[in-house]
Design an enzyme around this catalytic site. Sequence first.
Site, PDB file in Angstrom:
ATOM      1  N   LYS A  18     -29.439 -10.754  22.734  1.00 27.52           N
ATOM      2  CA  LYS A  18     -29.392  -9.484  23.451  1.00 27.52           C
ATOM      3  C   LYS A  18     -30.770  -9.028  23.921  1.00 27.52           C
ATOM      4  O   LYS A  18     -30.903  -8.445  25.000  1.00 27.52           O
ATOM      5  CB  LYS A  18     -28.766  -8.413  22.549  1.00 27.52           C
ATOM      6  CG  LYS A  18     -28.603  -7.055  23.217  1.00 27.52           C
ATOM      7  CD  LYS A  18     -27.712  -7.145  24.436  1.00 27.52           C
ATOM      8  CE  LYS A  18     -27.537  -5.786  25.095  1.00 27.52           C
ATOM      9  NZ  LYS A  18     -26.782  -5.877  26.365  1.00 27.52           N
ATOM     10  N   SER A  77     -39.760 -19.485  50.549  1.00 29.40           N
ATOM     11  CA  SER A  77     -38.683 -19.233  49.601  1.00 29.40           C
ATOM     12  C   SER A  77     -37.628 -18.305  50.195  1.00 29.40           C
ATOM     13  O   SER A  77     -36.929 -18.681  51.124  1.00 29.40           O
ATOM     14  CB  SER A  77     -39.261 -18.675  48.298  1.00 29.40           C
ATOM     15  OG  SER A  77     -38.399 -18.952  47.210  1.00 29.40           O
TER      16      SER A  77
END
Length: 330
Positions: free
Chosen positions: A190, A138
Amino acid sequence: MKIKQLAGIIIAGLVFMLVSVTGVFVNQYTKDNLGNKALEIVDRPVTDYIGVIKIEGTIMSEETESLILGSTEGYVHSQVMEDIDTYMNDKANKAILLYINSPGGVVYDVDELYLRLLDYKESTGRPIYAYFAQYACSGGYYAAMAADEIYANRNTVTGSIGVVMSMYDMTGLFEKIGIREVDIVSGDNKAMGSSGLTLTEEQIGIYQSQIDESYEQFTSIVSEGRNMDIEKVKQLSDGRTYTAKQALDNSLIDGICRYDEYVNILKEKYNNDIVLYENEKDKDDFYSKLFGSFASINPFNKKSEYDEIKNELNKMLQSGNGVLMYYAEP
């Protein structure tokens, strides 16, 4: 008071005095001999050399590490970036060799490393080589896309081209033990990602869009770095890992050999008229040795069961921190 405890206090006092006196001496010597410049021991070769940079462990800056639980496992981002700059500004340096043994890391820090390596190439015109050790997955593979050539050990695990964001939904546990999270927010999304809340379909979509954007960035960089058609890259980029042989067959690397063999290959490129150098000045730092010795004899320097549990919890939570990662479990 036990004798061991008294001895520990005495030793701590002596070490403090020694460090203080040494610090005063070093500061005075620096002012007298170097103006106000920092005292730096430079032991880089004066002849042509290839600078070795080791990317080992999770690629994560010290700033990022302070924001999420986890460990850099030996990787020091600021030192690596500094080493690249040092080689960039040294005319005796002729190339960089990346020795990569990493499962990847945080998207931001991996890309910052990659871009700094590109800066080195663009400003100097010098090549970068990469060698893969046990694993280069990765983000470890991402960083290697700045290299002109990649070799790997025959037992290397690499690939895992993709992005992951993990987090925990602990609402079931909270319900069982009588805990309910309450958030006062300015918008519906949020507090999304909190372990005390279940993600809505909209929130999953928001995170997925971020994952997709980082994935497009990763695959485009592989396409450019390996001079490979983007569609072929995406066929190889479903997150799976590859053996060294599979990676070679898919043009993800250029060759397979032992590290010492690759060092000889590089030396032959320069007619054996070059040396390899790795910056290890921090490893030999006087203060590190001093405090290391003190830690080994300090009777108070014993990890509690709490510390052991916290360390294990940190390892577990590193994969569930809600941060975009170019990362694969080693």
